[in-house]
Design a protein around this motif. Sequence first.
Motif, PDB file in Angstrom:
ATOM      1  N   UNK A   1      48.004 -50.803 -83.598  1.00  0.00           N
ATOM      2  CA  UNK A   1      49.360 -49.881 -83.714  1.00  0.00           C
ATOM      3  C   UNK A   1      49.255 -48.885 -82.586  1.00  0.00           C
ATOM      4  N   UNK A   2      48.401 -48.118 -82.130  1.00  0.00           N
ATOM      5  CA  UNK A   2      48.278 -46.986 -81.330  1.00  0.00           C
ATOM      6  C   UNK A   2      48.533 -47.633 -79.941  1.00  0.00           C
TER       7      UNK A   2
ATOM      8  N   UNK B   1      37.550 -46.398 -86.929  1.00  0.00           N
ATOM      9  CA  UNK B   1      39.083 -46.963 -87.022  1.00  0.00           C
ATOM     10  C   UNK B   1      38.942 -48.307 -87.007  1.00  0.00           C
ATOM     11  N   UNK B   2      39.908 -48.834 -87.818  1.00  0.00           N
ATOM     12  CA  UNK B   2      39.788 -50.326 -87.892  1.00  0.00           C
ATOM     13  C   UNK B   2      40.727 -50.897 -86.887  1.00  0.00           C
TER      14      UNK B   2
ATOM     15  N   UNK C   1      39.971 -45.707 -77.410  1.00  0.00           N
ATOM     16  CA  UNK C   1      40.169 -44.941 -78.758  1.00  0.00           C
ATOM     17  C   UNK C   1      38.961 -44.367 -79.228  1.00  0.00           C
ATOM     18  N   UNK C   2      38.724 -43.064 -79.480  1.00  0.00           N
ATOM     19  CA  UNK C   2      37.637 -42.589 -80.019  1.00  0.00           C
ATOM     20  C   UNK C   2      37.809 -41.931 -81.330  1.00  0.00           C
ATOM     21  N   UNK C   3      37.114 -42.569 -82.482  1.00  0.00           N
ATOM     22  CA  UNK C   3      37.424 -42.043 -83.758  1.00  0.00           C
ATOM     23  C   UNK C   3      36.043 -41.151 -84.244  1.00  0.00           C
ATOM     24  N   UNK C   4      36.305 -39.957 -84.822  1.00  0.00           N
ATOM     25  CA  UNK C   4      35.442 -38.847 -84.591  1.00  0.00           C
ATOM     26  C   UNK C   4      35.196 -38.784 -86.089  1.00  0.00           C
ATOM     27  N   UNK C   5      33.664 -38.991 -86.324  1.00  0.00           N
ATOM     28  CA  UNK C   5      33.297 -39.114 -87.563  1.00  0.00           C
ATOM     29  C   UNK C   5      33.805 -40.303 -88.664  1.00  0.00           C
TER      30      UNK C   5
END
Length: 116
Positions: free
Chosen positions: A19-20, A12-13, A5-9
């Motif tokens: 959940x994902x 992510x908790x 999982x990559x959160x951009x800017x």
Amino acid sequence: MKLKVNAVRFTADNTLVDFIQKKLNKLDHFHDRIIGADVYLRLEKGDKVDTHKKLIEVNLHVPGKTIFVKEEGGTFEAATDIAVDVLTRQVKKVKQKQNVISHKKPLIPEEITSED
């Protein structure tokens, strides 16, 4: 399934990542050889000043193919639900095509015996 999982800017908790992961693990019921997935979470500006669109992009890796889905929603959970529905249809389609190809038997010519 291996999930990245990559959160951009933003960060992510863990509840969102869990959940994902839980949602994408359900895809294993439809295709038993899913290798992994790359998930990108993005915030994009909405129509109003303080609103943000939540975008999720998923690259799902199956043998011989990569399935890509990009969806948006009011929350990341809603966007994930939509993306998983689309991925379910696409994974079923890929699995069905693989089953059709693997069930085709090669044509073996009958031996021709000539009696002279």
